[in-house]
Design an enzyme around this catalytic site. Structure first.
Site, PDB file in Angstrom:
ATOM      1  N   ASP A 212       2.707   2.956   2.692  1.00 18.37           N
ATOM      2  CA  ASP A 212       1.437   2.744   1.998  1.00 18.37           C
ATOM      3  C   ASP A 212       0.661   4.066   1.955  1.00 18.37           C
ATOM      4  OD1 ASP A 212      -0.490  -0.066   1.530  1.00 18.37           O
ATOM      5  OD2 ASP A 212      -1.455   1.900   1.548  1.00 18.37           O
TER       6      ASP A 212
ATOM      7  N   HIS B   9       4.209  -7.638  -2.834  1.00 12.66           N
ATOM      8  CA  HIS B   9       4.530  -6.699  -1.764  1.00 12.66           C
ATOM      9  C   HIS B   9       4.175  -7.324  -0.426  1.00 12.66           C
ATOM     10  CE1 HIS B   9       0.493  -5.900  -3.308  1.00 12.66           C
ATOM     11  NE2 HIS B   9       0.139  -5.586  -2.064  1.00 12.66           N
TER      12      HIS B   9
ATOM     13  N   GLN C  21      -5.640  -9.026  -2.850  1.00 16.34           N
ATOM     14  CA  GLN C  21      -4.561  -8.394  -3.619  1.00 16.34           C
ATOM     15  C   GLN C  21      -5.150  -7.442  -4.664  1.00 16.34           C
ATOM     16  OE1 GLN C  21      -1.805 -11.124  -5.553  1.00 16.34           O
ATOM     17  NE2 GLN C  21      -0.302  -9.503  -5.889  1.00 16.34           N
TER      18      GLN C  21
HETATM   19  P1  5GP Z   1      -2.956  -5.184  -1.759  1.00 18.65           P
HETATM   20  O1  5GP Z   1      -4.395  -4.745  -1.708  1.00 18.65           O
HETATM   21  O2  5GP Z   1      -2.543  -5.552  -3.171  1.00 18.65           O
HETATM   22  O3  5GP Z   1      -2.578  -6.227  -0.748  1.00 18.65           O
HETATM   23  O4  5GP Z   1      -2.109  -3.922  -1.335  1.00 18.65           O
HETATM   24  C1  5GP Z   1      -1.879  -2.843  -2.190  1.00 18.65           C
HETATM   25  C2  5GP Z   1      -1.559  -1.670  -1.318  1.00 18.65           C
HETATM   26  O5  5GP Z   1      -0.986  -0.658  -2.148  1.00 18.65           O
HETATM   27  C3  5GP Z   1      -2.776  -1.038  -0.649  1.00 18.65           C
HETATM   28  O6  5GP Z   1      -2.619  -1.091   0.757  1.00 18.65           O
HETATM   29  C4  5GP Z   1      -2.808   0.389  -1.183  1.00 18.65           C
HETATM   30  O7  5GP Z   1      -3.171   1.335  -0.209  1.00 18.65           O
HETATM   31  C5  5GP Z   1      -1.376   0.596  -1.667  1.00 18.65           C
HETATM   32  N1  5GP Z   1      -1.249   1.517  -2.770  1.00 18.65           N
HETATM   33  C6  5GP Z   1      -2.049   1.595  -3.868  1.00 18.65           C
HETATM   34  N2  5GP Z   1      -1.617   2.562  -4.698  1.00 18.65           N
HETATM   35  C7  5GP Z   1      -0.510   3.109  -4.097  1.00 18.65           C
HETATM   36  C8  5GP Z   1       0.377   4.161  -4.474  1.00 18.65           C
HETATM   37  O8  5GP Z   1       0.268   4.798  -5.540  1.00 18.65           O
HETATM   38  N3  5GP Z   1       1.394   4.458  -3.617  1.00 18.65           N
HETATM   39  C9  5GP Z   1       1.567   3.781  -2.432  1.00 18.65           C
HETATM   40  N4  5GP Z   1       2.586   4.149  -1.656  1.00 18.65           N
HETATM   41  N5  5GP Z   1       0.732   2.769  -2.057  1.00 18.65           N
HETATM   42  C10 5GP Z   1      -0.284   2.440  -2.882  1.00 18.65           C
END
Ligand code: 5GP
Ligand code: ZN
Length: 114
Positions: A30, A100, A94
């Site tokens: 992440d 993920h 999300q």
């Molecule tokens: P969510 O908020 O959808 O549960 O998790 C999305 C995750 O993706 C977040 O923890 C955020 O830090 C990660 N993330 C967002 N953009 C990128 C990126 O460009 N590369 C990587 N490796 N992680 C990302």
């Protein structure tokens, strides 16, 4: 280029620190880690959330979970423990709408998370 960030990462169009790969799944660090180890496990094909993965059957939920446990073991998290989280929907937190599983470890974590 895909307009889905994680499809673009799966296609190699956007770089990521990939730590583990199978034919149907991929794991990368992440970009904004919430723990010393914070890895995201995704199906290579686009599904929005865990429920869609279960329905689609391409990268099955079982394959996703097999990768989660393999990643945790490879990262050395299995001895001290780790947390897996998958947010479904904006109100659950999300922000990327490609399924993920967050794999978090390397520190003591509180429960409930809030
Ligand atoms: P969510 O908020 O959808 O549960 O998790 C999305 C995750 O993706 C977040 O923890 C955020 O830090 C990660 N993330 C967002 N953009 C990128 C990126 O460009 N590369 C990587 N490796 N992680 C990302
Ligand atoms: Zn996608």
């Amino acid at each position: 280029m895909s307009d889905c960030l994680f499809c673009a990462i799966a296609a190699g169009e956007i770089p990521a620190d990939v730590v583990y790969e199978t034919e149907t799944t991929m794991a990368f660090r992440d970009v904004n880690p919430q723990a010393p180890t914070h890895i995201l496990v995704i199906p290579r094909t686009h599904q929005e959330n865990v429920a869609e993965v279960v329905q689609a059957g391409n990268a099955s939920a079982g394959e996703l979970m097999a990768t989660v446990t393999a990643v945790a073991k490879a990262a050395g998290l299995d001895t001290h423990g780790y947390r897996i989280v998958s947010n479904t929907g904006a109100s659950a937190g999300q922000s990327v709408f490609h399924c993920h599983i967050h794999v978090l470890g390397g520190r003591t974590m509180q429960w409930p998370p809030g």
